[in-house]
Motif scaffolding. Structure first.
Motif, PDB file in Angstrom:
ATOM      1  N   ILE A 160     -42.947 -25.357 -15.547  1.00  0.00           N
ATOM      2  CA  ILE A 160     -42.055 -26.072 -16.462  1.00  0.00           C
ATOM      3  C   ILE A 160     -41.004 -25.096 -16.979  1.00  0.00           C
ATOM      4  CG2 ILE A 160     -41.935 -27.498 -18.558  1.00  0.00           C
ATOM      5  CD1 ILE A 160     -43.693 -28.592 -16.162  1.00  0.00           C
ATOM      6  N   GLN A 161     -39.735 -25.529 -16.994  1.00  0.00           N
ATOM      7  CA  GLN A 161     -38.648 -24.580 -17.268  1.00  0.00           C
ATOM      8  C   GLN A 161     -38.449 -24.230 -18.742  1.00  0.00           C
ATOM      9  OE1 GLN A 161     -34.734 -24.744 -15.055  1.00  0.00           O
ATOM     10  NE2 GLN A 161     -34.033 -25.325 -17.071  1.00  0.00           N
ATOM     11  N   ASP A 162     -38.464 -25.248 -19.613  1.00  0.00           N
ATOM     12  CA  ASP A 162     -38.196 -24.982 -21.027  1.00  0.00           C
ATOM     13  C   ASP A 162     -39.220 -25.642 -21.930  1.00  0.00           C
ATOM     14  OD1 ASP A 162     -35.218 -23.912 -21.451  1.00  0.00           O
ATOM     15  OD2 ASP A 162     -35.096 -25.458 -19.915  1.00  0.00           O
ATOM     16  N   LEU A 239     -38.996 -30.801 -23.963  1.00  0.00           N
ATOM     17  CA  LEU A 239     -39.262 -30.136 -22.675  1.00  0.00           C
ATOM     18  C   LEU A 239     -38.075 -30.309 -21.754  1.00  0.00           C
ATOM     19  CD1 LEU A 239     -42.821 -31.585 -21.902  1.00  0.00           C
ATOM     20  CD2 LEU A 239     -42.324 -29.344 -22.921  1.00  0.00           C
ATOM     21  N   ASP A 240     -37.806 -29.280 -20.953  1.00  0.00           N
ATOM     22  CA  ASP A 240     -36.960 -29.467 -19.774  1.00  0.00           C
ATOM     23  C   ASP A 240     -37.839 -29.159 -18.570  1.00  0.00           C
ATOM     24  OD1 ASP A 240     -35.148 -29.622 -17.744  1.00  0.00           O
ATOM     25  OD2 ASP A 240     -33.747 -28.133 -18.550  1.00  0.00           O
ATOM     26  N   ILE A 241     -38.218 -30.221 -17.857  1.00  0.00           N
ATOM     27  CA  ILE A 241     -39.115 -30.062 -16.704  1.00  0.00           C
ATOM     28  C   ILE A 241     -38.347 -29.480 -15.508  1.00  0.00           C
ATOM     29  CG2 ILE A 241     -40.764 -31.251 -15.189  1.00  0.00           C
ATOM     30  CD1 ILE A 241     -41.612 -31.475 -18.088  1.00  0.00           C
ATOM     31  N   ILE A 282     -37.379 -35.176 -23.575  1.00  0.00           N
ATOM     32  CA  ILE A 282     -37.783 -34.626 -22.291  1.00  0.00           C
ATOM     33  C   ILE A 282     -36.620 -34.737 -21.305  1.00  0.00           C
ATOM     34  CG2 ILE A 282     -38.904 -36.768 -21.562  1.00  0.00           C
ATOM     35  CD1 ILE A 282     -41.126 -34.961 -20.323  1.00  0.00           C
ATOM     36  N   GLU A 283     -36.302 -33.603 -20.687  1.00  0.00           N
ATOM     37  CA  GLU A 283     -35.150 -33.517 -19.790  1.00  0.00           C
ATOM     38  C   GLU A 283     -35.606 -33.382 -18.345  1.00  0.00           C
ATOM     39  OE1 GLU A 283     -32.392 -30.523 -21.126  1.00  0.00           O
ATOM     40  OE2 GLU A 283     -31.743 -30.072 -19.087  1.00  0.00           O
ATOM     41  N   ASP A 284     -34.897 -34.027 -17.453  1.00  0.00           N
ATOM     42  CA  ASP A 284     -35.211 -33.975 -16.016  1.00  0.00           C
ATOM     43  C   ASP A 284     -36.717 -34.020 -15.722  1.00  0.00           C
ATOM     44  OD1 ASP A 284     -32.566 -34.019 -15.296  1.00  0.00           O
ATOM     45  OD2 ASP A 284     -32.438 -31.917 -14.686  1.00  0.00           O
ATOM     46  N   PRO A 285     -37.407 -35.073 -16.193  1.00  0.00           N
ATOM     47  CA  PRO A 285     -38.829 -35.192 -15.859  1.00  0.00           C
ATOM     48  C   PRO A 285     -39.029 -35.506 -14.375  1.00  0.00           C
ATOM     49  CG  PRO A 285     -38.086 -37.132 -17.062  1.00  0.00           C
ATOM     50  CD  PRO A 285     -36.967 -36.143 -17.109  1.00  0.00           C
ATOM     51  N   GLY A 309     -30.950 -36.790 -18.809  1.00  0.00           N
ATOM     52  CA  GLY A 309     -30.617 -36.469 -17.427  1.00  0.00           C
ATOM     53  C   GLY A 309     -29.687 -35.270 -17.359  1.00  0.00           C
ATOM     54  N   ASP A 310     -30.136 -34.224 -16.677  1.00  0.00           N
ATOM     55  CA  ASP A 310     -29.304 -33.032 -16.475  1.00  0.00           C
ATOM     56  C   ASP A 310     -28.883 -32.991 -14.999  1.00  0.00           C
ATOM     57  OD1 ASP A 310     -28.246 -30.490 -16.129  1.00  0.00           O
ATOM     58  OD2 ASP A 310     -30.075 -29.406 -16.611  1.00  0.00           O
ATOM     59  N   ASP A 311     -29.785 -32.529 -14.118  1.00  0.00           N
ATOM     60  CA  ASP A 311     -29.494 -32.580 -12.674  1.00  0.00           C
ATOM     61  C   ASP A 311     -29.242 -34.012 -12.225  1.00  0.00           C
ATOM     62  OD1 ASP A 311     -29.949 -29.889 -12.682  1.00  0.00           O
ATOM     63  OD2 ASP A 311     -31.865 -29.961 -11.625  1.00  0.00           O
ATOM     64  N   VAL A 332     -27.693 -37.781 -22.034  1.00  0.00           N
ATOM     65  CA  VAL A 332     -27.056 -37.020 -20.949  1.00  0.00           C
ATOM     66  C   VAL A 332     -26.846 -35.574 -21.377  1.00  0.00           C
ATOM     67  CG1 VAL A 332     -25.023 -36.823 -19.456  1.00  0.00           C
ATOM     68  CG2 VAL A 332     -25.837 -39.093 -20.156  1.00  0.00           C
ATOM     69  N   LEU A 333     -27.321 -34.645 -20.558  1.00  0.00           N
ATOM     70  CA  LEU A 333     -27.017 -33.238 -20.804  1.00  0.00           C
ATOM     71  C   LEU A 333     -25.593 -32.978 -20.332  1.00  0.00           C
ATOM     72  CD1 LEU A 333     -28.930 -31.016 -21.982  1.00  0.00           C
ATOM     73  CD2 LEU A 333     -28.640 -29.893 -19.771  1.00  0.00           C
ATOM     74  N   ILE A 334     -24.852 -32.254 -21.165  1.00  0.00           N
ATOM     75  CA  ILE A 334     -23.428 -32.038 -20.899  1.00  0.00           C
ATOM     76  C   ILE A 334     -23.170 -30.554 -20.671  1.00  0.00           C
ATOM     77  CG2 ILE A 334     -21.121 -32.195 -21.931  1.00  0.00           C
ATOM     78  CD1 ILE A 334     -22.244 -34.976 -21.373  1.00  0.00           C
ATOM     79  N   LYS A 335     -22.738 -30.220 -19.463  1.00  0.00           N
ATOM     80  CA  LYS A 335     -22.434 -28.821 -19.130  1.00  0.00           C
ATOM     81  C   LYS A 335     -21.045 -28.755 -18.509  1.00  0.00           C
ATOM     82  CE  LYS A 335     -27.185 -27.347 -17.963  1.00  0.00           C
ATOM     83  NZ  LYS A 335     -28.155 -27.398 -16.835  1.00  0.00           N
ATOM     84  N   LEU A 336     -20.176 -27.976 -19.136  1.00  0.00           N
ATOM     85  CA  LEU A 336     -18.778 -27.874 -18.693  1.00  0.00           C
ATOM     86  C   LEU A 336     -18.650 -27.531 -17.208  1.00  0.00           C
ATOM     87  CD1 LEU A 336     -17.520 -25.806 -21.737  1.00  0.00           C
ATOM     88  CD2 LEU A 336     -16.417 -27.931 -21.003  1.00  0.00           C
ATOM     89  N   LEU A 385     -27.144 -29.790 -29.640  1.00  0.00           N
ATOM     90  CA  LEU A 385     -26.704 -28.580 -28.937  1.00  0.00           C
ATOM     91  C   LEU A 385     -27.921 -27.842 -28.394  1.00  0.00           C
ATOM     92  CD1 LEU A 385     -24.298 -26.676 -28.269  1.00  0.00           C
ATOM     93  CD2 LEU A 385     -24.614 -25.634 -30.520  1.00  0.00           C
ATOM     94  N   LYS A 386     -27.842 -27.442 -27.124  1.00  0.00           N
ATOM     95  CA  LYS A 386     -28.928 -26.725 -26.439  1.00  0.00           C
ATOM     96  C   LYS A 386     -28.345 -25.468 -25.810  1.00  0.00           C
ATOM     97  CE  LYS A 386     -32.209 -27.308 -22.593  1.00  0.00           C
ATOM     98  NZ  LYS A 386     -32.112 -27.492 -21.124  1.00  0.00           N
ATOM     99  N   VAL A 387     -28.815 -24.324 -26.276  1.00  0.00           N
ATOM    100  CA  VAL A 387     -28.185 -23.065 -25.874  1.00  0.00           C
ATOM    101  C   VAL A 387     -29.196 -22.062 -25.349  1.00  0.00           C
ATOM    102  CG1 VAL A 387     -26.855 -21.111 -26.796  1.00  0.00           C
ATOM    103  CG2 VAL A 387     -26.287 -23.385 -27.522  1.00  0.00           C
TER     104      VAL A 387
HETATM  105 ZN    ZN Z   1     -31.976 -28.832 -17.481  1.00  0.00          ZN
END
Ligand code: ZN
Ligand code: PGA
Length: 426
Positions: A160-162, A239-241, A282-285, A309-311, A332-336, A385-387
């Motif tokens: 598990i990533q995070d 969690l970020d799975i 929970i992110e990207d389960p 949802g990230d990926d 939705v996870l937001i990444k520039l 915000l997630k950093v």
């Molecule tokens: Zn992620």
């Protein structure tokens, strides 16, 4: 108007090459943008252009992206009004001409886009959040802060990533940081006590020298208790799975546990974890192609758990739209750098909000000293915000920047904390 644009190779928080862009206006005002980089990247992300010559910087140099900025982007943007970011970003998209910025590189386009936004704010003499938000951005984010790292960010010490916390009980932005401080350091003590203290993962969380994927839950809950908080009330687990990394197209694998699951079994496991532990988010389960699991999971727990949802979405408007139409998540996870311009990122946030979903503005695992996303989060009233974790300056610079923004906003600053979730929980 834009007079010149230059770009340079600098290094990110993992010591890998990345792009820095500097824009100079005709009146001498400047603005810069530093580009982050992911490790557990989604397959639908915009392309990060790297030179790929293994004999130079292990293939990771970004000289092609820099040459594209100097040779193509700079001449095309020269003379444009820097305050028209939509036109600048539109030009970047048009110039690149591909679906995923694969010709010029999303690291080239994003660096330029960020630098132009900064130069415009500087030219107007206002903070970046004021400029981006046209004065409407006043909401300080509820932080999602990593305590333990894993997956691709810790050489697969656990799958598990995070393992993150959300300070549900915090009444102010500052209090989220104080609570995180208490829990982060308590977790360090718990790790030490268990003889499992071996250092920090890529985003500053404790490196998880554990024997299973459930031991981190025990450590996290013990740390929350030790810090004097009640799990599920003051503090909740997030969690970020990063499950795309666990999926081989047929089964999900938890290598640390020696187990594997069909998509529907893995969905059962994720639901079980949400029942067993005080999980609020929970992110990207699931993998970015496993739509059935996303849909079923959101149906079953989406009224009490934020499903991010990230990926799955990669900050891509068409993918987010599909997710909304099919109710695949509620956040939705937001990444520039997943999309490659500031305007497209802001459009993704707006679409998310219009659907009654929640955006989470996020850093990458490879970061820089640029605090752009702190401004983006406030400017858009994103609310979250997630950093990464609560250590290392490339992380702290973002948390600290929000403190500065809070001071700058003064009485206009708003913080709603966990009330935010009412939007999706009803
Ligand atoms: Zn992620
Ligand atoms: P990445 O990880 O930046 O390595 O993709 C962050 C995340 O998955 O949220």
């Amino acid at each position: 108007n834009i007079q010149s644009i230059d770009a340079f190779q600098i290094y990110d928080s993992r010591g890998f090459p990345t792009v820095e862009v500097e824009v100079t206006l005709e009146n001498g005002v400047t603005g810069s943008g530093l580009v982050p980089s992911g490790a557990s990247t989604g397959q639908f992300e915009a392309l990060e252009l790297r030179d790929g010559d293994k004999s130079v910087f292990r293939g990771k140099s970004v000289f092609k992206a820099i040459a594209n900025i100097r040779g193509e982007i700079a001449p095309a943007l020269q003379g444009m009004a820097v305050t028209d970011l939509k036109a600048i970003d539109g030009k970047l998209v048009e110039l690149d001409g591909t679906e995923n910025k694969s010709r010029l590189g999303a690291n080239a386009t994003l660096g330029v886009s960020m630098a132009c936004a900064r130069a415009a704010a500087n030219a107007r003499g206002v903070p970046l959040y004021e400029y981006l938000g046209k004065g409407q951005g006043t909401l300080l984010p509820l932080n999602e802060i990593q305590i333990l790292g894993g997956g691709a960010h810790a050489d697969w010490a656990i799958d598990i990533q995070d393992f993150l916390i959300i300070a549900m009980g915090a009444k102010t932005y500052e209090e989220t940081l104080e609570m995180t401080f208490n829990i982060y350091h308590a977790a360090g003590e718990v790790m030490k006590g268990r003889g499992k203290s071996v250092g920090l993962a890529d985003e500053g969380g404790w490196w998880p020298a554990f024997d299973s994927n459930e031991e981190p839950f025990e450590v996290l809950l013990e740390a929350v208790r030790l810090a004097g908080y009640e799990a599920g009330k003051d503090v909740a687990i997030s969690l970020d799975i990063a499950a795309s990394d666990l999926y081989d197209g047929e089964r999900y694998h938890l290598k640390k546990d020696g187990t594997s699951f069909t998509p529907s079994e893995f969905c059962d496991l994720m639901i079980e974890w949400c029942e067993k532990y005080p999980i609020i988010s929970i992110e990207d389960p699931f993998a970015d192609t496993d739509f059935d699991s996303w849909k079923r999971f959101t149906e079953e727990v989406g009224k009490r758990v934020q499903v991010i949802g990230d990926d799955l979405f990669t900050t891509n408007i068409a993918r987010i739209e599909n997710g909304i139409d099919n109710q695949l998540a509620n956040s939705v996870l937001i990444k520039l750098n997943q999309i490659g311009t500031v305007s497209e990122t802001m459009a993704a946030i707006e679409m998310t909000q219009k659907a009654g979903w929640l955006p989470v503005v996020s850093a990458r695992s490879g970061e820089t000293e640029d605090a752009f996303i702190a401004h983006l989060a406030v400017a858009t009233n994103a609310g979250q915000l997630k950093v990464g974790s609560f250590a290392r300056s490339e992380r702290m610079v973002k948390w600290n920047e929000v403190l500065r923004i809070e001071r700058s906003l003064g009485k206009r600053a708003r913080f709603v904390g966990a009330e935010l979730y009412q939007t999706i929980f009803g």
